[in-house]
Scaffold this motif. Structure first.
Motif, PDB file in Angstrom:
ATOM      1  N   LYS A  98       0.791  -1.116  -0.071  1.00 24.90           N
ATOM      2  CA  LYS A  98       0.277  -0.008   0.039  1.00 24.90           C
ATOM      3  C   LYS A  98       0.796   1.132  -0.129  1.00 24.90           C
ATOM      4  CE  LYS A  98      -2.110  -0.942   3.786  1.00 24.90           C
ATOM      5  NZ  LYS A  98      -1.363  -2.331   4.209  1.00 24.90           N
ATOM      6  N   THR A  99       1.847   1.332   0.828  1.00 25.93           N
ATOM      7  CA  THR A  99       2.646   2.488   0.742  1.00 25.93           C
ATOM      8  C   THR A  99       3.539   2.895  -0.292  1.00 25.93           C
ATOM      9  OG1 THR A  99       2.765   2.128   3.292  1.00 25.93           O
ATOM     10  CG2 THR A  99       4.565   3.743   2.390  1.00 25.93           C
ATOM     11  N   ARG A 100       3.983   1.669  -0.788  1.00 22.65           N
ATOM     12  CA  ARG A 100       4.687   1.978  -2.218  1.00 22.65           C
ATOM     13  C   ARG A 100       3.722   2.362  -3.230  1.00 22.65           C
ATOM     14  NH1 ARG A 100       7.803   3.289   0.611  1.00 22.65           N
ATOM     15  NH2 ARG A 100       7.914   1.861   2.407  1.00 22.65           N
ATOM     16  N   VAL A 121       2.843   7.363   8.654  1.00 17.10           N
ATOM     17  CA  VAL A 121       2.274   6.861   9.800  1.00 17.10           C
ATOM     18  C   VAL A 121       3.541   6.131  10.539  1.00 17.10           C
ATOM     19  CG1 VAL A 121       0.736   5.398  11.235  1.00 17.10           C
ATOM     20  CG2 VAL A 121      -0.120   6.865   9.541  1.00 17.10           C
ATOM     21  N   LYS A 122       4.116   5.315   9.489  1.00 13.34           N
ATOM     22  CA  LYS A 122       5.248   4.656  10.133  1.00 13.34           C
ATOM     23  C   LYS A 122       6.707   5.372   9.883  1.00 13.34           C
ATOM     24  CE  LYS A 122       2.872   0.198   9.496  1.00 13.34           C
ATOM     25  NZ  LYS A 122       2.783  -0.807   8.567  1.00 13.34           N
ATOM     26  N   GLY A 123       6.743   6.301   9.129  1.00 11.85           N
ATOM     27  CA  GLY A 123       7.978   6.979   8.714  1.00 11.85           C
ATOM     28  C   GLY A 123       8.432   6.568   7.675  1.00 11.85           C
ATOM     29  N   ASP A 124       7.899   5.473   6.882  1.00 18.08           N
ATOM     30  CA  ASP A 124       8.658   5.133   5.738  1.00 18.08           C
ATOM     31  C   ASP A 124       8.171   5.482   4.358  1.00 18.08           C
ATOM     32  OD1 ASP A 124       5.850   4.025   5.610  1.00 18.08           O
ATOM     33  OD2 ASP A 124       6.497   1.937   5.457  1.00 18.08           O
ATOM     34  N   VAL A 125       7.507   6.661   4.429  1.00 16.91           N
ATOM     35  CA  VAL A 125       7.278   7.380   3.539  1.00 16.91           C
ATOM     36  C   VAL A 125       8.539   8.560   3.089  1.00 16.91           C
ATOM     37  CG1 VAL A 125       5.544   9.006   1.956  1.00 16.91           C
ATOM     38  CG2 VAL A 125       4.764   7.275   3.442  1.00 16.91           C
TER      39      VAL A 125
HETATM   40 MG   LIG Z   1       2.304   0.788   4.747  1.00 19.10          MG
END
Ligand SMILES: [Mg+2]
Ligand SMILES: Nc1ncnc2c1ncn2[C@@H]1O[C@H](COP(=O)(O)OP(=O)(O)OP(=O)(O)O)[C@@H](O)[C@H]1O
Length: 545
Positions: A98-100, A121-125
């Motif tokens: 989803k994030t990708r 939300v998780k800092g991975d963007v």
């Molecule tokens: Mg994600």
């Protein structure tokens, strides 16, 4: 993992309703035959999907359609840029991509000169600012798709919730935030929600600026006092008991990030709509890892930003491209325990914000997380794999299938459980506004880093926005005005710092001493202020002139 679900004839429709319809309409049999012969060859699959997803104008490329486990190079799956204000949903189980997908869309929007807002939300963007690795899964994916891939970083602004954690602090005044969103954060019931609206109305009518939570506390405390109880009688429907409950419920919010978030300077929505000097749209990442344990606050703040965009932006109708696309991650939190009034406001905002050139993507695990009235307005759908381990999962899966258009190419139940990571069932709105056929899509890889950035704090501190927002202001507001009235205090020192016209007027008015509020309300300035305060959706403050 791929190709387990062969392309099949559409003799087994997905819903009972459609089976009945199929049985009643012999013409459909001919249609099925046509589909069968068409689907017999991968070339036809590619052509048919390619045609369905063809666009005249610019588009965001999502990936390539997959047929019997093979990507079909002609099956380019894309969303017309001009249809992005018809909103979207990115759904799927944990770790499915989803994030990708968010990143792939955000990167291309930036290149197209469209601003992006992403809840990280998780800092991975955050890694979207940096070029991706040349030997990672992105390169491999590009090879599979037969597309050119070069690493690239994008213009990013890191924001934080009231300065908790790294990022330029985003704040709002209590008054602007409005009673409905505040009630959602406080977990209020309907009576409390309505009472809070009355309190805001009272503050508006009296010209009392509610800037931070201490102002709201001061006002509630005043209404709880003997002097306030007299006033309270004039506010129909607001009981002293509820005032007490609201006061008590403020404690949790004050300690849970509210003291940091509420106040001035408030986020200027124009700062989200910027483009970099090279013309690319700025991607604003609201960094949320430091406030993960305060989901009620940050999920509501996200809605406030959307609502603020709605209240501030002029109508533009349908344009070639949106002005900004907003990604609301963990969207289910927004609807957890939401009141009817709240859900109605979300629905209305999503419906109306389209014509202001704003696209909103909800990111969540399953479409069932989103109320039907909202889901019905999400025209662009990227559904990653779902799990079907438990009977509840299986039920959710069937419910998800029912929210998709019927597919000629796939058994959706099978497809949704068997897609690989970074693959999705996609259906979007074509340029003519018609939903496209569902297609199993192998998504494109992002060009930037797929993970956290190294130095979010450093990047935020070197941003020009840091200068504007880093320092909290403490302006003349309800707390001081009420204190003056309650304690018969001396006038506030002349030249107290003020930012807005509203506050300037309020400060002038309090200059008169103990009975300042009464005098102020009788003055022409007071009446001007009362006329200026208009509340829109969610009870948000509308700005006038
Ligand atoms: Mg994600
Ligand atoms: N489009 C893609 N191209 C290449 N690799 C991908 C793609 N999508 C996903 N992946 C791979 O899958 C991993 C997980 O993807 P991602 O972080 O987007 O999942 P997620 O659904 O957001 O998970 P979570 O629910 O935990 O947030 C990525 O780190 C990457 O290795």
């Amino acid at each position: 993992m791929l190709g387990r679900y062969p392309l099949r004839l559409d003799t087994k429709p997905h819903t009972r309703g459609s089976r009945k319809r199929a049985a009643r309409r012999p013409a459909d049999v001919g249609y099925d035959r046509a589909v069968a012969s068409r689907s017999a060859s991968a070339t036809d699959f590619g052509t048919s999907i390619g045609e369905a997803y063809a666009t005249g104008g610019a588009a965001i490329e999502l990936g390539l359609g997959v047929h019997e486990g093979e990507v079909a190079s002609a099956a380019r799956v894309r969303v017309p840029l001009r249809m992005l204000n018809r909103h979207g949903l990115i759904a799927g189980a944990t770790g499915t991509g989803k994030t990708r997908t968010l990143q792939v869309i955000a990167e291309q929007l930036s290149v197209a000169g469209v601003a992006v807002f992403a809840a990280d939300v998780k800092g991975d963007v955050s890694g979207i600012a940096l070029p991706g690795s040349d030997d990672g899964p992105a390169k491999k994916r590009a090879r599979e798709l037969g597309i050119e891939w070069v690493p690239a970083g994008y213009p990013v602004e890191y924001l934080s919730l009231g300065g908790i954690g790294p990022g330029v602090p985003v704040r709002a005044t209590v008054s602007d935030f409005g009673p409905l969103l505040l009630a959602k954060v406080l977990g209020s019931n309907q009576t409390q929600e309505q009472s809070l609206s009355l309190v805001f109305h009272y503050a508006d009518a009296k010209g009392l600026p509610l800037l931070d939570l201490s102002d709201l506390r001061a006002l509630l405390t005043f209404l709880d006092s003997d002097a306030g109880k007299v006033e309270l009688r004039g506010i129909g429907g607001l009981s002293p008991a509820t005032v007490g409950v609201l006061l008590r419920s403020l404690v949790g919010l004050e300690e849970g990030g509210g003291n940091d978030f509420f106040g001035e300077p408030q986020l200027d929505i124009a700062d989200l709509l910027r483009t970099a000097p090279d013309g690319r749209g700025v991607i604003s990442c609201l960094e949320l890892p430091a406030v993960q344990d305060r989901p009620k606050l940050w999920s509501t703040v996200l809605m406030w930003i959307v609502a603020e965009l709605f209240e501030q932006l002029p109508e533009v109708g349908d344009r070639d491209k949106p002005r900004i696309v907003f990604f609301l991650d963990e969207a289910h939190l927004l609807f957890d325990g939401a009141s009817k009034a709240f859900v109605e406001s979300v629905t209305q905002t999503v419906r109306l914000i389209r014509s202001k050139g704003v696209g909103v993507f909800f990111v969540t695990q399953t479409p069932k997380d989103i109320p039907a009235d909202v889901l019905g307005q999400l025209g662009n759908r990227v559904q990653h794999a779902l799990r079907a381990f438990t009977p509840d999962d299986a039920k959710a899966l069937r419910a998800t299938v029912r929210t998709f258009p019927k597919s000629d190419f796939y058994d959706l139940e099978e497809l949704l459980t068997q897609m690989g990571t970074g693959e999705a069932a996609v259906t979007i709105l074509s340029e003519s506004g018609v939903p496209t056929p569902v297609v199993h899509t192998r998504m494109r890889p992002p060009h930037a880093r797929m993970g956290p950035a190294d130095d979010v704090d450093g990047a935020a501190k070197s941003s020009p926005l840091h200068v504007k927002y880093a320092t909290r202001l403490d302006n003349q507001s309800a707390r001081e005005m009420l204190a003056a009235r309650l304690e018969q205090a001396a006038p506030p020192p002349p030249g107290a710092p003020t930012t807005s016209e509203r506050q300037k007027k309020a400060a002038e008015a309090t200059g008169g001493g103990a009975d300042a509020i009464g005098d102020f309300l009788k003055s022409s300035t007071g009446r001007t202020i009362q006329r200026e305060l208009v509340r829109g959706l969610f009870g948000l403050l509308k700005k006038r002139g």
